[in-house]
Design an enzyme around this catalytic site. Structure first.
Site, PDB file in Angstrom:
ATOM      1  N   HIS A  84       0.809  -1.216   0.000  1.00  0.00           N
ATOM      2  CA  HIS A  84       0.000   0.000   0.000  1.00  0.00           C
ATOM      3  C   HIS A  84       0.846   1.273   0.000  1.00  0.00           C
ATOM      4  CE1 HIS A  84      -3.816   2.181   1.206  1.00  0.00           C
ATOM      5  NE2 HIS A  84      -4.321   1.216   0.495  1.00  0.00           N
ATOM      6  N   HIS A 128      -7.002  -2.567 -11.106  1.00  0.00           N
ATOM      7  CA  HIS A 128      -7.357  -2.097  -9.767  1.00  0.00           C
ATOM      8  C   HIS A 128      -8.836  -1.736  -9.760  1.00  0.00           C
ATOM      9  CE1 HIS A 128      -7.152   1.257  -6.633  1.00  0.00           C
ATOM     10  NE2 HIS A 128      -6.522   0.275  -6.018  1.00  0.00           N
TER      11      HIS A 128
HETATM   12  O1  LIG Z   1      -7.551  -1.818  -3.784  1.00  0.00           O
HETATM   13  C1  LIG Z   1      -6.413  -1.517  -3.561  1.00  0.00           C
HETATM   14  O2  LIG Z   1      -5.434  -2.121  -3.963  1.00  0.00           O
HETATM   15  C2  LIG Z   1      -6.164  -0.299  -2.772  1.00  0.00           C
HETATM   16  O3  LIG Z   1      -5.033  -0.022  -2.489  1.00  0.00           O
HETATM   17  C3  LIG Z   1      -7.339   0.516  -2.435  1.00  0.00           C
HETATM   18  C4  LIG Z   1      -6.974   1.767  -1.712  1.00  0.00           C
HETATM   19  O4  LIG Z   1      -6.668   1.445  -0.383  1.00  0.00           O
HETATM   20  C5  LIG Z   1      -8.104   2.752  -1.641  1.00  0.00           C
HETATM   21  O5  LIG Z   1      -8.932   2.706  -2.729  1.00  0.00           O
HETATM   22  C6  LIG Z   1      -7.598   4.125  -1.384  1.00  0.00           C
HETATM   23  O6  LIG Z   1      -8.671   4.971  -1.131  1.00  0.00           O
END
Ligand SMILES: O=C(O)C(=O)C[C@H](O)[C@H](O)CO
Length: 382
Positions: A185, A285
């Site tokens: 992250h 994503h």
């Molecule tokens: O889905 C993911 O891989 C993310 O990193 C989601 C994020 O934490 C999120 O959408 C940020 O607001």
């Protein structure tokens, strides 16, 4: 056919929907949002839509170039997320106009269904073994989780040990034939990222994600030299030009463009095809809503290197609402043994429950991500 109007709906849990209307009565839906800046993206959509009123919605490539190139300044999360949602809505209109799913208009599908993974564990990961076992019992073949809470540039090895313990617990709960995506992250800085990647290798993860922030490509190189775990990133990259150095570098194995952030269907199809030429996989994503997910699946259908799809059902962000709440044909997102069929209705293939959207837009949302600080008071990467 002409675009005659549009409306924006800020709906819980943290999404923004766009409806574009044409003079022939065909409407298209898009999801232009960057999480935590919905109102800013809304303003950008309003500005961009001024250029599209009275235009033929079918000329998507020209509209994309108009929105991207003609403003002189380009790129970045806000403008590209605004373009993304508009682009999705235009493809939805085009599909409905030709009575065909979007993937047919992009050359046809190279697969009938797409593997999906399920999120577990929450923001500060916990109870992950049980959750992973649960996902396995529900037919999923893969999960994704956050690796850790905040970590300092150099932090205690206890925190590393906790991550190792968690992943070891998951592996023993689900067995070897199960994908574990571990999302750093962007919370982890280069020194601890190297340590963590090395420690996790024994559990054979499906990938580690954003092992460091994607702008620190030289650190990604270093991590790629310390581990054989596939490296994934790309949710914070917004165009072909952002992905170009990543692909050229050769350190990244999986790209994760977001269909609501990286220029929509038009741009993400191109980004994923660029990656294919480097033998890099794609796992788009999508911690977002139903329109974004449907857009992903339309593109996945046509991209040979797309191998797994993120989806947000049950994700820790979807507290008040979830992806099924805003569509009437809920069966399109039925997961069967960890796979979902490519939606084959006209356009994006989701039927929006407009009444529900209107009702929930009155509730609205003001979602922002939490702000984390280290013990010394300094801001931590979240
Ligand atoms: O889905 C993911 O891989 C993310 O990193 C989601 C994020 O934490 C999120 O959408 C940020 O607001």
């Amino acid at each position: 056919m002409k675009i005659i109007d549009y409306e924006l709906f800020q709906v819980p849990p943290r999404w923004l929907f766009l409806k574009i209307t044409t003079d022939e009565g065909i409407v298209g839906w898009g999801e232009p949002v960057i999480e935590g800046k919905a109102s800013t993206v809304k303003a950008a959509v309003e500005e961009l839509m001024q250029q599209l009123i009275n235009k033929n919605p079918l000329n998507i490539e020209d509209h994309w170039n108009l929105m991207y190139r003609s403003g002189f300044y380009r790129g970045g999360p806000i403008l590209m997320s605004a373009i993304s949602g508009i682009d999705q809505a235009l493809w939805d209109i085009k599909g409905k106009y030709y009575n065909a799913p979007v993937y047919e208009l992009m050359g046809g599908a190279c697969r009938h269904s797409m593997k999906v993974y399920s999120w577990i564990g929450g923001d500060r990961p916990q109870d992950t073994s049980e959750a992973a076992k649960n996902a396995l019992d529900n037919g999923f073949e893969a999960i994704k989780m956050n690796a850790t809470e905040e970590l300092q540039y150099i932090d205690s090895y206890d925190k590393i040990d906790s991550v190792v313990e968690r992943v070891a617990g998951i592996r023993s709960a689900v067995g070897n034939n199960f994908g574990i995506g571990i999302d750093f992250h962007g919370r982890v800085h280069r020194p601890m990222a190297k340590v963590l990647a090395k420690e996790l290798e024994q559990f054979k993860p499906m990938f580690i994600e954003e092992p460091v922030l994607s702008e620190n490509l030289e650190a990604v190189r270093e991590i790629s030299q310390t581990t054989t775990i596939p490296i994934a990133l790309g949710e914070r990259l917004f165009s072909r030009w952002d992905f170009k150095p990543v692909l050229e570098s050769g350190y990244v194995d999986i790209i994760q463009p977001d269909l609501s952030h990286a220029g929509g269907i038009t741009e993400c199809k191109k980004i994923i095809s660029m990656a294919e030429a480097y033998d890099v996989g794609a796992a788009p994503h999508c911690p977002l809503g139903p329109i974004a997910l449907a857009s992903c699946l339309q593109v996945d259908a046509t991209c040979h290197n797309a191998f797994i799809q993120e989806q947000s059902l049950g994700i820790h962000y979807n507290k008040e609402s979830d992806i099924l709440d805003y569509i009437t044909n809920k069966e399109v997102f039925e997961f069967d043994n960890g796979y979902v069929k490519i939606p084959n209705g006209p356009g994006l293939g989701v039927e929006i429950d407009e009444e529900k959207v209107r009702e929930m837009s009155v509730v609205g949302h003001d979602w922002h991500n939490p702000i984390w600080r280290h013990k010394d008071g300094s801001i931590a990467e979240w």
